[in-house]
Scaffold this active site. Sequence first.
Site, short mmCIF file in Angstrom:
data_model
loop_
_atom_site.label_atom_id
_atom_site.label_comp_id
_atom_site.label_asym_id
_atom_site.label_seq_id
_atom_site.Cartn_x
_atom_site.Cartn_y
_atom_site.Cartn_z
N SER A 88 -3.54 9.06 71.94
CA SER A 88 -3.19 10.52 71.33
C SER A 88 -1.88 10.46 70.54
O SER A 88 -1.05 9.47 71.07
CB SER A 88 -3.17 11.46 72.23
OG SER A 88 -2.08 11.45 73.45
N HIS A 89 -1.53 11.29 69.56
CA HIS A 89 -0.32 11.23 69.03
C HIS A 89 0.99 11.33 69.99
O HIS A 89 1.80 10.40 69.88
CB HIS A 89 -0.20 12.05 68.10
CG HIS A 89 1.03 12.17 67.24
ND1 HIS A 89 1.04 11.33 66.04
CD2 HIS A 89 2.05 13.20 67.16
CE1 HIS A 89 2.63 11.60 65.49
NE2 HIS A 89 2.93 12.77 66.16
N VAL A 90 0.98 12.24 70.71
CA VAL A 90 1.75 12.61 71.84
C VAL A 90 2.18 11.52 72.82
O VAL A 90 3.39 11.22 73.16
CB VAL A 90 1.85 13.82 72.41
CG1 VAL A 90 0.43 13.84 73.41
CG2 VAL A 90 3.03 14.39 73.27
#
Length: 423
Positions: A88-90
């Site tokens: 995921s991006h985070v």
Amino acid sequence: SAAFSMSLLCTRMDPALREVAEMGAWQIISPGTTPVTGQVVVVHDLHEVQLDVYPPNTIMVSNKVGGDEEVPEGVAVLITPNAPDVLSHVSVRARNCSVLFATCYDADLLDQWRGLNGQYITAKLSTGGDVSFQEAAAGSASGAVKQAAGAARTKGAVAMKKPKWCGEYAVGMDAFAPGVVGAKSKNLANLRGKLPDWIGLPPSMAVPFSTFEEVLNIPANKAVREELEKAYAAVDSDLEGQLNRCMELVMALGAPPQLQAALKAEAAASGVPWAEGDAHWEPAFAALKSVWASQYNERAFLSLRKAGLPHAQLCMAVLVQRVVPADYAFVIHTENPSTGAKDEIYIEMVRGLGETLVGNYPGRALSAVVKKSALGSPEVLSFPSKSVGLFVDETLIFRSDSNGEDLEGYAGAGLYDSVPMHH
């Protein structure tokens, strides 16, 4: 459905199952650099504070993390009950920025961390994968300083330059080169001749960098171009509204005849399935425009601003290839991204297409780790909790391949859309 009810039950049972399996209360997504001494800040939703600026070494407890957020500036430790995918991006941003990012599955333990709100502590990651804390002397830093959504921060660590158009509306693998296409296409081309017979390499072609701008500039699209320029200039006054307007205008573009002819010819040369007539071209062009339009999505726009990267330099190539109607999709990391262990393989698996894994869809993939010396003994790290699976018939997929992805020190992958021709 019964499966949905079962998934909710499994989510509630997760802490108990982890305890029986002796998996511990913590799952480390990014190990960061510890120990860290700072002030604890408890927030409801990371999305609401992702653009805030905090004092250095802030220790944040967020009750909700979806996966597509930025890590706020100043945060060195991020703890949450949610378990976003490692891809995921985070999660990638946390690893890029050496932030300790951890999921806590024990509700009582998480309440202890929430109870530290406003206090100064030293947080530490143990060799066993637990996150502990002890009281520390108060520092001089205090709460977050608000920053306007449109305000850029100059980082200086990453650069992005808009490539010129190569003069072709479509190119095959032999032309997948720097300045023509992005990292997705180049990496795919580099796999030629390196794969065993049992791994298929899909026939592919690409719409090169700056083709969007060429299409935008044809006389037939003059009205759309003028309206797009007007909406883009007004973004800072109405971020969400004007970015949505930009995406709507991109979808209203007309195609020059050369684009359709070039895609048809390159598909034939590259072995990409391509049928005659409007019944094929119309959904194909709609998918292509959807990828182009995704460069104006709010999450990507703000992410670039936060990294000090000019959105005006963003450029979108589009990789076109056959998509397999998958029952399952997975990503295998040949090194453990959560710990950096080079002797471990890390696996994430989802139902259906892999877009739910790499596209920041809520929930967690089935994840496991296995020693390279003992491939027959994988250790399950998390149970699947995604409520969405993407399934399509065999078709083509138009994949974002921008110059804002896979930059050193910046997690740009997953910010833009990849769109199947038939949903």
